[in-house]
Design a protein around this motif. Sequence first.
Motif, PDB file in Angstrom:
ATOM      1  N   TYR A 106       0.814  -1.212   0.000  1.00 37.85           N
ATOM      2  CA  TYR A 106       0.000   0.000   0.000  1.00 37.85           C
ATOM      3  C   TYR A 106       0.848   1.262   0.000  1.00 37.85           C
ATOM      4  O   TYR A 106       1.854   1.342   0.709  1.00 37.85           O
ATOM      5  CB  TYR A 106      -0.901   0.032   1.233  1.00 37.85           C
ATOM      6  N   ALA A 107       0.401   2.255  -0.758  1.00 36.89           N
ATOM      7  CA  ALA A 107       0.900   3.608  -0.548  1.00 36.89           C
ATOM      8  C   ALA A 107       0.218   4.147   0.707  1.00 36.89           C
ATOM      9  O   ALA A 107      -0.880   3.716   1.075  1.00 36.89           O
ATOM     10  CB  ALA A 107       0.577   4.490  -1.748  1.00 36.89           C
ATOM     11  N   ILE A 108       0.876   5.099   1.353  1.00 40.11           N
ATOM     12  CA  ILE A 108       0.356   5.691   2.576  1.00 40.11           C
ATOM     13  C   ILE A 108       0.350   7.200   2.427  1.00 40.11           C
ATOM     14  O   ILE A 108       1.306   7.791   1.918  1.00 40.11           O
ATOM     15  CB  ILE A 108       1.227   5.320   3.798  1.00 40.11           C
ATOM     16  N   PHE A 154       2.728  11.911   1.166  1.00 42.65           N
ATOM     17  CA  PHE A 154       2.497  10.508   0.840  1.00 42.65           C
ATOM     18  C   PHE A 154       3.796   9.816   0.505  1.00 42.65           C
ATOM     19  O   PHE A 154       4.798  10.457   0.173  1.00 42.65           O
ATOM     20  CB  PHE A 154       1.463  10.332  -0.266  1.00 42.65           C
ATOM     21  N   ILE A 155       3.741   8.489   0.594  1.00 43.43           N
ATOM     22  CA  ILE A 155       4.885   7.646   0.254  1.00 43.43           C
ATOM     23  C   ILE A 155       4.371   6.444  -0.513  1.00 43.43           C
ATOM     24  O   ILE A 155       3.322   5.878  -0.177  1.00 43.43           O
ATOM     25  CB  ILE A 155       5.666   7.240   1.520  1.00 43.43           C
ATOM     26  N   SER A 156       5.087   6.067  -1.562  1.00 41.22           N
ATOM     27  CA  SER A 156       4.679   4.920  -2.364  1.00 41.22           C
ATOM     28  C   SER A 156       4.911   3.616  -1.601  1.00 41.22           C
ATOM     29  O   SER A 156       5.575   3.604  -0.559  1.00 41.22           O
ATOM     30  CB  SER A 156       5.462   4.913  -3.678  1.00 41.22           C
ATOM     31  N   SER A 157       4.383   2.539  -2.127  1.00 45.32           N
ATOM     32  CA  SER A 157       4.494   1.255  -1.433  1.00 45.32           C
ATOM     33  C   SER A 157       5.955   0.834  -1.271  1.00 45.32           C
ATOM     34  O   SER A 157       6.323   0.245  -0.252  1.00 45.32           O
ATOM     35  CB  SER A 157       3.715   0.172  -2.176  1.00 45.32           C
ATOM     36  N   SER A 158       6.782   1.166  -2.234  1.00 45.62           N
ATOM     37  CA  SER A 158       8.200   0.810  -2.150  1.00 45.62           C
ATOM     38  C   SER A 158       8.998   1.794  -1.319  1.00 45.62           C
ATOM     39  O   SER A 158      10.128   1.504  -0.913  1.00 45.62           O
ATOM     40  CB  SER A 158       8.803   0.751  -3.549  1.00 45.62           C
ATOM     41  N   TYR A 197      -4.186  12.055  10.428  1.00 44.81           N
ATOM     42  CA  TYR A 197      -4.680  10.730  10.072  1.00 44.81           C
ATOM     43  C   TYR A 197      -3.750  10.099   9.040  1.00 44.81           C
ATOM     44  O   TYR A 197      -3.254  10.784   8.156  1.00 44.81           O
ATOM     45  CB  TYR A 197      -6.069  10.821   9.431  1.00 44.81           C
ATOM     46  N   CYS A 198      -3.578   8.804   9.123  1.00 49.51           N
ATOM     47  CA  CYS A 198      -2.910   8.097   8.038  1.00 49.51           C
ATOM     48  C   CYS A 198      -3.945   7.244   7.307  1.00 49.51           C
ATOM     49  O   CYS A 198      -4.972   6.847   7.875  1.00 49.51           O
ATOM     50  CB  CYS A 198      -1.752   7.240   8.540  1.00 49.51           C
TER      51      CYS A 198
END
Length: 122
Positions: free
Chosen positions: A32-34, A50-54, A95-96
Amino acid sequence: QLQLVESGGGLVQPGGSLRLSCAASGFTLDHYAIRWFRQAPGKEREGVSFISSSGGTTNYADSVKGRFTISRDNAKNTVYLQMNSLKPEDTAVYYCAAGSLFRLLRAEADYWGQGTQVTVSS
């Protein structure tokens, strides 16, 4: 139970730092991206970072760029938001959210946390 749990909020003086954590329970975050959002009283929810799944792609709102850093530790199933040089205008519930990046950028998510209060005040 599948959920995200934020922690690390609190009261801090202007110029101080906090590190928020977003931990997943019942599922793994590595697909998941967050995205971190915040909502101040009387204001609309806004995307903060935000941050990508990797972890290879990150992005920040102009209001926090250079002060906040998002990171993830997939081994710990946790995403972090390091917040430095905090200002009173950073006061909000944070919130995340987890999902595809496409959905997160539309403020949609597969999972939402319950929020953690950050108050910046002297």
